[in-house]
Design a protein around this motif. Structure first.
Motif, PDB file in Angstrom:
ATOM      1  N   ASP A  51       0.841  -1.199   0.000  1.00 21.17           N
ATOM      2  CA  ASP A  51       0.000   0.000   0.000  1.00 21.17           C
ATOM      3  C   ASP A  51       0.877   1.252   0.000  1.00 21.17           C
ATOM      4  O   ASP A  51       1.892   1.320   0.708  1.00 21.17           O
ATOM      5  CB  ASP A  51      -0.901   0.037   1.242  1.00 21.17           C
ATOM      6  N   VAL A  52       0.473   2.238  -0.774  1.00 21.86           N
ATOM      7  CA  VAL A  52       1.184   3.514  -0.808  1.00 21.86           C
ATOM      8  C   VAL A  52       0.606   4.416   0.269  1.00 21.86           C
ATOM      9  O   VAL A  52      -0.563   4.792   0.215  1.00 21.86           O
ATOM     10  CB  VAL A  52       1.079   4.178  -2.188  1.00 21.86           C
ATOM     11  N   VAL A  53       1.432   4.742   1.255  1.00 19.32           N
ATOM     12  CA  VAL A  53       0.996   5.614   2.341  1.00 19.32           C
ATOM     13  C   VAL A  53       0.889   7.050   1.838  1.00 19.32           C
ATOM     14  O   VAL A  53      -0.059   7.776   2.138  1.00 19.32           O
ATOM     15  CB  VAL A  53       1.969   5.530   3.530  1.00 19.32           C
ATOM     16  N   ARG A  54       1.871   7.465   1.057  1.00 18.58           N
ATOM     17  CA  ARG A  54       1.859   8.784   0.427  1.00 18.58           C
ATOM     18  C   ARG A  54       2.857   8.769  -0.713  1.00 18.58           C
ATOM     19  O   ARG A  54       3.744   7.918  -0.759  1.00 18.58           O
ATOM     20  CB  ARG A  54       2.193   9.896   1.422  1.00 18.58           C
ATOM     21  N   GLY A  55       2.696   9.702  -1.619  1.00 13.85           N
ATOM     22  CA  GLY A  55       3.600   9.765  -2.758  1.00 13.85           C
ATOM     23  C   GLY A  55       3.529  11.110  -3.445  1.00 13.85           C
ATOM     24  O   GLY A  55       2.531  11.819  -3.345  1.00 13.85           O
ATOM     25  N   GLN A 105      10.132  10.451  -8.701  1.00 15.27           N
ATOM     26  CA  GLN A 105       8.913  10.040  -8.010  1.00 15.27           C
ATOM     27  C   GLN A 105       9.271   9.415  -6.658  1.00 15.27           C
ATOM     28  O   GLN A 105      10.157   8.560  -6.578  1.00 15.27           O
ATOM     29  CB  GLN A 105       8.125   9.037  -8.844  1.00 15.27           C
ATOM     30  N   VAL A 106       8.598   9.842  -5.602  1.00 16.77           N
ATOM     31  CA  VAL A 106       8.832   9.341  -4.245  1.00 16.77           C
ATOM     32  C   VAL A 106       7.542   8.706  -3.735  1.00 16.77           C
ATOM     33  O   VAL A 106       6.471   9.326  -3.780  1.00 16.77           O
ATOM     34  CB  VAL A 106       9.271  10.480  -3.298  1.00 16.77           C
ATOM     35  N   ARG A 107       7.663   7.471  -3.285  1.00 16.37           N
ATOM     36  CA  ARG A 107       6.504   6.778  -2.695  1.00 16.37           C
ATOM     37  C   ARG A 107       6.919   6.150  -1.368  1.00 16.37           C
ATOM     38  O   ARG A 107       8.011   5.577  -1.268  1.00 16.37           O
ATOM     39  CB  ARG A 107       5.977   5.679  -3.616  1.00 16.37           C
ATOM     40  N   GLN A 108       6.060   6.262  -0.378  1.00 16.46           N
ATOM     41  CA  GLN A 108       6.241   5.558   0.893  1.00 16.46           C
ATOM     42  C   GLN A 108       5.274   4.379   0.894  1.00 16.46           C
ATOM     43  O   GLN A 108       4.056   4.567   0.828  1.00 16.46           O
ATOM     44  CB  GLN A 108       5.959   6.486   2.082  1.00 16.46           C
ATOM     45  N   PRO A 118       6.572  -5.595   5.259  1.00 14.35           N
ATOM     46  CA  PRO A 118       6.566  -6.359   6.503  1.00 14.35           C
ATOM     47  C   PRO A 118       7.733  -5.972   7.412  1.00 14.35           C
ATOM     48  O   PRO A 118       8.768  -5.480   6.958  1.00 14.35           O
ATOM     49  CB  PRO A 118       6.715  -7.810   6.026  1.00 14.35           C
ATOM     50  N   PHE A 119       7.572  -6.223   8.717  1.00 15.97           N
ATOM     51  CA  PHE A 119       8.697  -6.072   9.644  1.00 15.97           C
ATOM     52  C   PHE A 119       9.777  -7.096   9.320  1.00 15.97           C
ATOM     53  O   PHE A 119      10.953  -6.797   9.324  1.00 15.97           O
ATOM     54  CB  PHE A 119       8.245  -6.301  11.093  1.00 15.97           C
ATOM     55  N   GLY A 120       9.358  -8.341   9.101  1.00 21.61           N
ATOM     56  CA  GLY A 120      10.287  -9.443   8.860  1.00 21.61           C
ATOM     57  C   GLY A 120      10.009 -10.581   9.807  1.00 21.61           C
ATOM     58  O   GLY A 120       9.245 -11.496   9.496  1.00 21.61           O
ATOM     59  N   VAL A 121      10.603 -10.528  11.016  1.00 18.99           N
ATOM     60  CA  VAL A 121      10.374 -11.547  12.046  1.00 18.99           C
ATOM     61  C   VAL A 121       9.794 -10.855  13.271  1.00 18.99           C
ATOM     62  O   VAL A 121      10.393  -9.923  13.817  1.00 18.99           O
ATOM     63  CB  VAL A 121      11.670 -12.285  12.420  1.00 18.99           C
ATOM     64  N   VAL A 122       8.639 -11.323  13.699  1.00 22.10           N
ATOM     65  CA  VAL A 122       7.942 -10.761  14.851  1.00 22.10           C
ATOM     66  C   VAL A 122       7.939 -11.796  15.970  1.00 22.10           C
ATOM     67  O   VAL A 122       7.624 -12.970  15.745  1.00 22.10           O
ATOM     68  CB  VAL A 122       6.487 -10.376  14.500  1.00 22.10           C
ATOM     69  N   GLY A 123       8.292 -11.377  17.171  1.00 22.21           N
ATOM     70  CA  GLY A 123       8.183 -12.233  18.346  1.00 22.21           C
ATOM     71  C   GLY A 123       7.003 -11.805  19.193  1.00 22.21           C
ATOM     72  O   GLY A 123       6.810 -10.607  19.438  1.00 22.21           O
ATOM     73  N   ILE A 124       6.181 -12.755  19.611  1.00 24.85           N
ATOM     74  CA  ILE A 124       5.036 -12.477  20.480  1.00 24.85           C
ATOM     75  C   ILE A 124       5.265 -13.220  21.791  1.00 24.85           C
ATOM     76  O   ILE A 124       5.427 -14.441  21.797  1.00 24.85           O
ATOM     77  CB  ILE A 124       3.697 -12.936  19.866  1.00 24.85           C
ATOM     78  N   ILE A 125       5.286 -12.495  22.898  1.00 22.40           N
ATOM     79  CA  ILE A 125       5.414 -13.091  24.228  1.00 22.40           C
ATOM     80  C   ILE A 125       4.092 -12.846  24.948  1.00 22.40           C
ATOM     81  O   ILE A 125       3.698 -11.684  25.138  1.00 22.40           O
ATOM     82  CB  ILE A 125       6.587 -12.476  25.013  1.00 22.40           C
ATOM     83  N   THR A 183       3.051  -3.667   9.878  1.00 24.41           N
ATOM     84  CA  THR A 183       3.987  -3.337   8.810  1.00 24.41           C
ATOM     85  C   THR A 183       4.793  -2.104   9.187  1.00 24.41           C
ATOM     86  O   THR A 183       4.385  -1.303  10.029  1.00 24.41           O
ATOM     87  CB  THR A 183       3.267  -3.054   7.478  1.00 24.41           C
ATOM     88  N   SER A 184       5.945  -1.979   8.549  1.00 23.44           N
ATOM     89  CA  SER A 184       6.721  -0.748   8.579  1.00 23.44           C
ATOM     90  C   SER A 184       6.547  -0.105   7.203  1.00 23.44           C
ATOM     91  O   SER A 184       5.648  -0.486   6.452  1.00 23.44           O
ATOM     92  CB  SER A 184       8.185  -1.063   8.870  1.00 23.44           C
ATOM     93  N   THR A 185       7.392   0.847   6.876  1.00 27.29           N
ATOM     94  CA  THR A 185       7.350   1.433   5.530  1.00 27.29           C
ATOM     95  C   THR A 185       8.764   1.588   5.001  1.00 27.29           C
ATOM     96  O   THR A 185       9.741   1.580   5.757  1.00 27.29           O
ATOM     97  CB  THR A 185       6.677   2.827   5.517  1.00 27.29           C
ATOM     98  N   LYS A 186       8.860   1.695   3.691  1.00 22.93           N
ATOM     99  CA  LYS A 186      10.115   2.108   3.083  1.00 22.93           C
ATOM    100  C   LYS A 186       9.799   3.064   1.939  1.00 22.93           C
ATOM    101  O   LYS A 186       8.674   3.056   1.396  1.00 22.93           O
ATOM    102  CB  LYS A 186      10.918   0.906   2.576  1.00 22.93           C
ATOM    103  N   TYR A 187      10.776   3.882   1.585  1.00 18.76           N
ATOM    104  CA  TYR A 187      10.603   4.837   0.500  1.00 18.76           C
ATOM    105  C   TYR A 187      11.163   4.246  -0.786  1.00 18.76           C
ATOM    106  O   TYR A 187      12.244   3.666  -0.805  1.00 18.76           O
ATOM    107  CB  TYR A 187      11.312   6.155   0.816  1.00 18.76           C
TER     108      TYR A 187
END
Length: 412
Positions: free
Chosen positions: A93-97, A105-108, A112-119, A398-402
């Motif tokens: 999903d595009v958060v903003r662009g 062109q710039v898109r955020q 995914p985070f990658g590996v999530v630990g749940i305690i 999720t996180s984001t990347k540009y």
């Protein structure tokens, strides 16, 4: 297998997950749901062992309720996985662009985070919910449940991995971390292998993870939730909301633990409310003014800071709106706070002045739940202010990347 080995396998599994199509993830969720449904008898048998063990050591009724599975609760886990498959995929999903003046062109975009630990403690339904949400959002998950639910969690994860094994996605996307207490410390120390930890449970667990983890933590908080009956409140509405928020399921974090009543409506509201509460099995811990309207246990200071998770309720009469807000600011854990009022001014002030993940006007705090919000199964309710706050569904996992796209531009 130790935690480091499991984390390495989760890291490997996270790579194909990150690029998996929605159809592949949804097929995996349905396969997990099918396998869990087939394993219902085995899951319930395993849970019965956990419940008997908990009862034998005098575990409280509230914690037994969190631990216990029924056919309906297993069905709820199965349906939760299927409902996740019906939800939009947040990954990509595009958060903003925008397009810069130089044409780049710039898109955020969400990633995914990658590996999530749940305690987490006690509630074995978290096992299926967390696995499903993490998979749908493209994350591998390491599940560290409490020893009280060891048999239940093992049976559930075995079913989920069986389902995953019949798909194109790696079974190591879902792993159960088992062993003595030291493995929890190993999980908290797995910085660089685990991207984020999420604790779910009581104040002691959450505090231990927040203070002891080297891995970034999304803090889910305890729920010392308040309901304030304002001077202008409809008494019948207030009582109906109160009963639902306190008694519908008292062992959960969005149940009301403290009732505040404006002095101007106390004589009208409290005598009948106390009778109805006590008839419903609620033990009322009241201040001196509350005691004028019925039999109550005299409240101590600590009662107003308590997350009971039981049919206990702290009650206080306050002489103004400001006193109610001051009380909530003193004792709130920042989870869910409610006002019942017919005054738009009071409602607007309450929303503006109360600092909590959720603020409710004329509605039960039991609605503060990912499922009720339409998120599907939730990963937890965050009471912190960074990254995510309130019920955490798929986008919050999720996180984001540009992503920058150009046509040969260089910076001068």
């Amino acid at each position: 297998m130790n935690v480091e080995q499991q984390a390495l396998r989760a890291r490997e599994a996270s790579r194909p997950l990150a690029g998996a199509t929605r159809s592949a993830k949804d097929a995996a969720l349905h396969a997990m749901a099918d396998a869990l449904a087939k394993a219902e008898a085995a899951v319930l048998d395993a849970n019965a062992l956990d419940v008997r063990r908990a009862e034998s050591v005098g575990t409280s009724a509230a914690l037994i309720d969190r631990l216990r599975l029924t056919a309906d609760r297993v069905s709820g886990m199965v349906n939760g996985l299927r409902s996740l498959a019906a939800l939009p995929d947040p990954v990509g999903d595009v958060v903003r662009g925008w397009t810069n003046a130089n044409g780049v062109q710039v898109r955020q975009v969400r990633v995914p985070f990658g590996v999530v630990g749940i305690i987490y403690e006690a509630r074995p339904n978290v096992t299926a919910d967390a696995a499903g949400i993490c998979l749908k959002s493209g994350n591998a998950v390491l599940l560290r449940g409490s020893s009280s639910a060891a048999e239940s969690n093992a049976a559930i994860v075995d079913a989920l991995r069986t389902g995953l094994g019949a798909t194109d996605l790696p079974a190591d996307a879902v792993q159960l971390v088992v062993g003595p207490r030291e493995v929890t410390n190993d999980l908290m120390a797995a910085r660089g292998l685990v991207d984020v930890l999420i604790p779910r449970g009581g104040a002691g667990l959450i505090d231990a993870v927040v203070r002891g983890s080297q891995v970034p933590v999304i803090e889910t908080g305890v729920g010392n939730c308040h309901l304030f009956v304002d001077a202008t409140a409809d008494p019948a509405m207030a009582l109906e909301i109160l009963l639902n928020a306190k008694t519908q399921r008292p062992s959960v974090c969005n149940a009301v633990e403290t009732l505040l009543v404006h002095a101007e409506i106390a004589e009208t509201f409290l005598p009948h409310a106390l009778q109805v509460l006590q008839a419903a099995g609620v033990t009322v811990h009241g201040d001196e003014q509350t005691a004028r309207y019925g039999e109550v246990l005299r409240a101590e200071e600590a009662d107003y800071a308590e997350e009971y998770l039981s049919l206990d309720l702290a009650v206080a009469v306050v002489d103004s709106f400001d006193r109610a807000v001051a009380h909530i600011r003193t004792y709130s854990t920042g989870h869910s706070e409610t006002i019942v009022t017919e005054s738009q001014t009071s409602a607007q002030r309450f929303v503006a002045e109360i600092d909590a993940a959720a603020v409710l006007v004329n509605a039960s705090s039991r609605f503060v739940d990912g499922g009720e919000f339409g998120f599907g199964a939730e990963i937890g309710i965050s009471t912190q202010k960074l990254h995510a706050r309130g019920p955490m569904g798929l986008p919050e996992m999720t996180s984001t990347k540009y992503v920058l796209t150009g046509a040969g531009q260089t910076r001068g």
